[in-house]
Design a protein around this motif. Sequence first.
Motif, short mmCIF file in Angstrom:
data_model
loop_
_atom_site.label_atom_id
_atom_site.label_comp_id
_atom_site.label_asym_id
_atom_site.label_seq_id
_atom_site.Cartn_x
_atom_site.Cartn_y
_atom_site.Cartn_z
N ASP A 1 0.80 -1.22 0.00
CA ASP A 1 0.00 0.00 0.00
C ASP A 1 0.84 1.27 0.00
O ASP A 1 0.35 2.33 -0.37
CB ASP A 1 -0.91 0.02 1.24
N ASN A 2 2.06 1.16 0.45
CA ASN A 2 2.89 2.37 0.57
C ASN A 2 4.36 2.02 0.30
O ASN A 2 5.19 2.08 1.20
CB ASN A 2 2.72 2.98 1.96
N PRO A 3 4.64 1.64 -0.92
CA PRO A 3 6.01 1.26 -1.23
C PRO A 3 7.00 2.41 -1.00
O PRO A 3 8.15 2.18 -0.65
CB PRO A 3 5.96 0.86 -2.70
N ALA A 4 6.52 3.65 -1.20
CA ALA A 4 7.42 4.80 -1.03
C ALA A 4 7.94 4.87 0.40
O ALA A 4 9.13 5.15 0.63
CB ALA A 4 6.68 6.09 -1.39
N ALA A 5 7.07 4.62 1.35
CA ALA A 5 7.49 4.67 2.75
C ALA A 5 8.54 3.61 3.03
O ALA A 5 9.50 3.83 3.77
CB ALA A 5 6.27 4.48 3.67
N HIS A 6 8.35 2.44 2.41
CA HIS A 6 9.33 1.39 2.59
C HIS A 6 10.69 1.82 2.05
O HIS A 6 11.72 1.62 2.70
CB HIS A 6 8.86 0.12 1.87
N VAL A 7 10.68 2.40 0.88
CA VAL A 7 11.94 2.85 0.28
C VAL A 7 12.60 3.89 1.18
O VAL A 7 13.82 3.86 1.43
CB VAL A 7 11.69 3.43 -1.14
N ALA A 8 11.79 4.82 1.69
CA ALA A 8 12.34 5.85 2.58
C ALA A 8 13.00 5.21 3.79
O ALA A 8 14.10 5.60 4.20
CB ALA A 8 11.24 6.82 3.01
N ALA B 1 12.22 11.27 7.57
CA ALA B 1 12.29 11.11 6.12
C ALA B 1 10.88 10.91 5.58
O ALA B 1 10.30 9.84 5.76
CB ALA B 1 13.19 9.92 5.77
N VAL B 2 10.36 11.95 4.98
CA VAL B 2 9.00 11.88 4.42
C VAL B 2 9.07 12.12 2.92
O VAL B 2 9.41 13.22 2.49
CB VAL B 2 8.08 12.94 5.07
N PRO B 3 8.77 11.11 2.14
CA PRO B 3 8.83 11.30 0.68
C PRO B 3 7.91 12.44 0.26
O PRO B 3 6.79 12.56 0.75
CB PRO B 3 8.33 9.96 0.13
#
Lengths: 457, 994
Positions: free
Chosen positions: B667-674, B865-867
């Motif tokens: 649901d939130n791949p961006a948060a995982h990357v961050a 760290a917030v995308p």
Amino acid sequence: MRVMAQMSMVMNLDKCIGCHTCSVTCKQAWTNRSGVEYVWFNNVESRPGQGYPRTYQNQDRWEGGWTRTRTGRLKPRAGGRIKKLFSIFANPKMPAMQDYYEPWTYDYEHLLTAPAGDDTPVARPKSLLTGKDTKVTWSANWDDSLAGGNEIAAGDPILQQMSEQVRQEYEKAFLFFLPRICEHCLNPSCAASCPSGAIYKRAEDGIVLVDQDRCRGWRMCVTGCPYKKIYFNHRTGKAEKCTFCFPRIEIGQPTICSETCVGRLRYLGLMLYDADAVGKAAAVKDEHALYEAQKSVFLDPHDPQVIAAARAADIPDDWITAAQRSPIWDLIMKYEVALPLHPEYRTMPMVWYIPPLSPVVDILRDTGHDGEDLDNLFGAVDALRIPVDYLAGLFTAGDPAPVTAVLQRLAAMRAYQRRINLGEERDESLAAAVGMTGTEMDDMYRLLAIAKYEERY
Amino acid sequence: MAGATERAGRALLAVGGLVRRAEVSADGRTLHQIGGREADSFYRDRWSYDKVVRSTHGVNCTGSCSWKVYVKDGIITWEQQQTDYPSVGADRPEYEPRGCPRGAAFSWYTYSPTRVRYPYARGVLIEMYREAKARLGGDPVAAWADIQADPVRRRRYQRARGKGGLVRVSWDEAQEIVAAAHVHTIGAYGPDRVAGFSPIPAMSMVSHATGARFLSLIGGSMLSFYDWYADLPVASPQMFGDQTDVPESGDWWDASYLVMWGSNVPVTRTPDAHWMAEARYRGQKVVVVSPDYADNVKFADEWLPAQPGTDGALAMAMGHVVLKEFFVDKVTPRFADYVSRYTDLPYLVALEPVDGGGYRPGKFVTAADLGETGAEAAFRPVLWDSATDAPVVPGGSLGDRFSEAGVGRWNLDLGDIVPRLSCAGGEGAEIALPRFDNDTPELMRRGVPTARVGGKLVTTVFDLMLAQYGVARPGLPGTWPSGYDDVDVPYTPAWQEPITGVPAAAVARIGREFADNAERSGGRSMILMGAGTNHWFHSDTTYRAMLTLTTLTGCQGVNGGGWAHYVGQEKCRPVTGWSHLAFGLDWARPPRQMIGTAFWYLHTDQWRYDQYGADVLTSPLAKGEFAGKHTADLLAKSARLGWMPSMPTFDRNPLDVADEALAAAPDNPAAHVAQELVDGRLGFACTDPDAPENWPRVLTVWRANLLGSSAKGNEYFLRHLLGTDASLRAEEAPPEKRPQDVVWHDEAPEGKLDLLLSLDFRMTSTTLFSDVVLPAATWYEKHDLNTTDMHPFIHAFTPAINPPWQTRTDFDAFHGIAKVFSDLAGPRLGVRQDLVAAPLLHDTPDAMATPGGVVRDWKTGEVPAVPGRTMGKFIVVERDYGAISAKMGALGPLLDRLGTTTKAVTVDVNRRSRFWAKSTAPSAVASPTAAPGWTPTSGPARPSWRCPAPPTAGWPPRASSSWNGAPANGWPIWPPSTRASRSGSPTASPGPSR
């Protein structure tokens, strides 16, 4: 009075940016073929400079044009026909290829075909004459933009005449451009020099051409032309020259050099002149009088007597109309801002020039004066960076007065129009100071500045 | 004797006249031929042709001229300028004839020996490839991988680069090698390891768009070019908040005072120079600033021969004169009104105390300081309203741009507000300002009047400016120049004289005249600029000193006034339609785009030789953020905080990163990357550019000569990127001067690039060094479009002849490559998810990511760290590698769904896309969504101009919210990498609107 018509050109050197577009479009259309690689029917010279071919203006060396005898007659400077006949097989007054330049290309193909090796392939310069490696040392305008400075400019024949007055110091450097084509003279010395009678002047429009069938390649015309605007095609063995783009002119198109002039400085038009008066005018004694003498040959196309004589000479009405609408007439005769190139050659050239303005010298700047103010206007003209004497050496056989008069008119036009530009009152005294009215100022401004296509040609 | 000869000569002449078929004049000197002109048929034949075709030249000269190309017997013969431009009015010169000798000679290329007529490949490579392919069962991708896996063979063909040995190959084989290299690289390293370089879309936008579309669809990195042109691109955004925008050359005519400053117009703006020459006849005064007697000096009334690189000093001294004489000694109503309305001069700036006493300028006072809440409050600056004698927050600032509260306020309407320019009358405070005119930066101490707002000691930008320029007013503390003749103190006319070499009196007079003319003419003083002043470090500051002159005098935004700046052909007029086509925004958003400067700096290893620390030329007032930093450290930081794109992005294949992120956090791949980045399990490639997994592997160059022209630091390219001979003389930085945040390998890699592909019609430095060279059609052999900022016309290319020999248009070449690529990639790569890292963008709500202009780094734990907020954005994009070819040839569904967005303005294009679908024959290519498509024969130029663009119908946008609010859902696009990301304080600088 014998009325004849002449296609003529005026170039406004004050607008010339020295871009050479005219040269390249001319070359692409007419002379990008073997035998004439080195030939530029149209070329642009940086001034000061030696020109193309080098030092062609030095008639002590090249003996082009006419000279006036003690008895008041004209003869080719290189000698009359007897002398020509004796020197026909060995004419020493010919520019050599080095005086033009040795045309070259580069070995571009090597970039693609070079076998795998240790080095990066390069394209070497190759002579277009011999096909061998060459070193590029001179070209059609090697004088470009002060390149070489003193070294090259010192060879400028005009500068040499006035070397006492002009220093080629950095601070006094000046530069302008002189585009040149064949002058299609009223009194062409090339035609008079041709042993074969191959050079002729077209009756209807005065364009000077070389009959490619009759030319025998004697090359006396190259010597005879003081502008060095006839060239030898070493492939065909014939002389070739600027044709004033007659195949285009005949169908109502401007010459290529004119139409492609991105500085928008070339004007084309018809001039009517009295063919019977040419010989006498070309032979006036005082060289300074030649400018006025040539003007006296031109006939006012609005004069009823001239119109009647023109009709009697079978000049069609639309040609008479064209002469009346001619910007050439306006620039030479009405506004008197165009001048002939080297009238002292006595060929009655028909490509004229408006001399260039240039920055005012430091004197004015340091005194805090504005060159456009009326009080300083004429002082500024005398102090221009391009010496008036240099321009006089080109256009008036050394007489500074006509050049100064032209530059004053241009400067006055700027001052006059500036007030209009800024929404201020017109100052008629500015126009009057140069012998013009405000209306004439407006008309001249329109012709020089707005210069629409249909007004230029 | 002489007389006898003359008589004989005359007799001979007379006889000659008798025997000719001509009429001889009475004096025997002139003869008129009658008849007998058949011999001149040669010239009539020469001047004959079969057809004339309209085309232009796709070169970054900014001219953009329309030409007549003449064709005879199927051969292009010559070209001449078109003269049929629409009239610009009865009382103005026209644009005809536009062109110059460079353009007039272009037809030479068509048949020249430098023409690339067939596909070529490096002989040693092609032998390896054929051998490997035969050995590996005919599998092109396996063959390419086999060569790359063998360091010996790989180095052997890399070492042969640029040393001859190109051999002819077929199109089929060339395309196959190229496609195989792309497939292998995407699978092994990631699509962002594939890069493309093609500058200046405006010079032939279809050719650019086709290659960019292919690369964007596969996920490759398109490299920018504009930021590679010195410090030019940043000055205008700093000053006006928008990319370089200038009047067309016809507007020079309107100027009544023209300063040509670093632009040698006759040479570099040849087709436009006449406007300047002609405007002088209207009484325009012309000043030239040039170190040499350049061609344009001929046209000048005044010549200021400033030493190279000293233009900033000259402009500051002129500004000193303008401020003193037109703002302080007397108030010029027009200027005061202009700067109050259109500039930030009345805005309030807080003063911060400095060590040793006194103050320095801090940040703008914003609505947040007045107690206003909301995210946008920190982006709404404050001025003092004389009408109410109170601080006020006017509209038109960034905070109004992207917020609900700002709707209807994003304009320059001051209403009843009367901005107060100065705090004059308030208590004086001494401020410290840096000066850089000595060997080491020093401080000047000058005074400003102050006020108290929101509990802070404040002054205005105008007051700070007077202090900066050294324009004294009574009663203020500090050290001030004694007069114009004070040599020692910035920024007087006398101060600049030893720097520039221009007499102080001349500078004072020209500055005065410039302003006086602006006052008398209503702002028609113009500075015509070029690249001549910008090839210096920090030339953006030089630019700003010049732009201050045109702004103070109320010339910006006036016909005939302001800055007229021309360097490259940056204006791609149909930018909206073009960019959606070029970057495949109809299929996927965002595309990968990379700042070229940083890319080359890192990947040609120039950073390893750079010993010029980031803290050189630091202001004495600086807080030490750059202390000990290397430029590569700053690049790493800009990537980390999302200020700049960074390609290749991660130290792993982004396809794998996407798989992992989707698996871990669907649901939130961006948060995982961050989180992975925070935890250090994932890194940025730019922090270790020399690790093999982070190298760019495949580079395609078209419409460009990268090596030898665009490439700055050619020898670095040769050694490190290409791995061939180089004459590199620089020494690597010693340990103490190396970056802190970037990994240093003891041995710098040589030969990072697996494949250099170029498409060109002539041999250049780049084709010489390429592994594969594809023969391109010239500008007279294809359809395309060309625009410029010098005039408003869109010029079309039309083929005068078909591409000769085996040449192909870029459109056909890239579609051909895409077809082979798709066939090879479909079975091998299939459908993949790709994680794209996108930076925070100008002209989007991202511009409000840094409130107060205070930088906080997630890496040091200052902020989480917030995308999209404290770092870039991470977006998953689908790549259907078997369908790339089909997608290239068809219009994707996103235009219908998301519309087109340029500069945060979104336009609904449904109506037009339906019209286009109806008027276009169904594509021969199977379209994945049965969307309208185009084939090469249907004319590649059509989609670009049919895609709706703001300047055409469909404007203004129907949805008003998109003009003054957030962009519609979906990814805003940006112009082709030309935008400099704004870092630091995104404070408002409302400029005048044109």
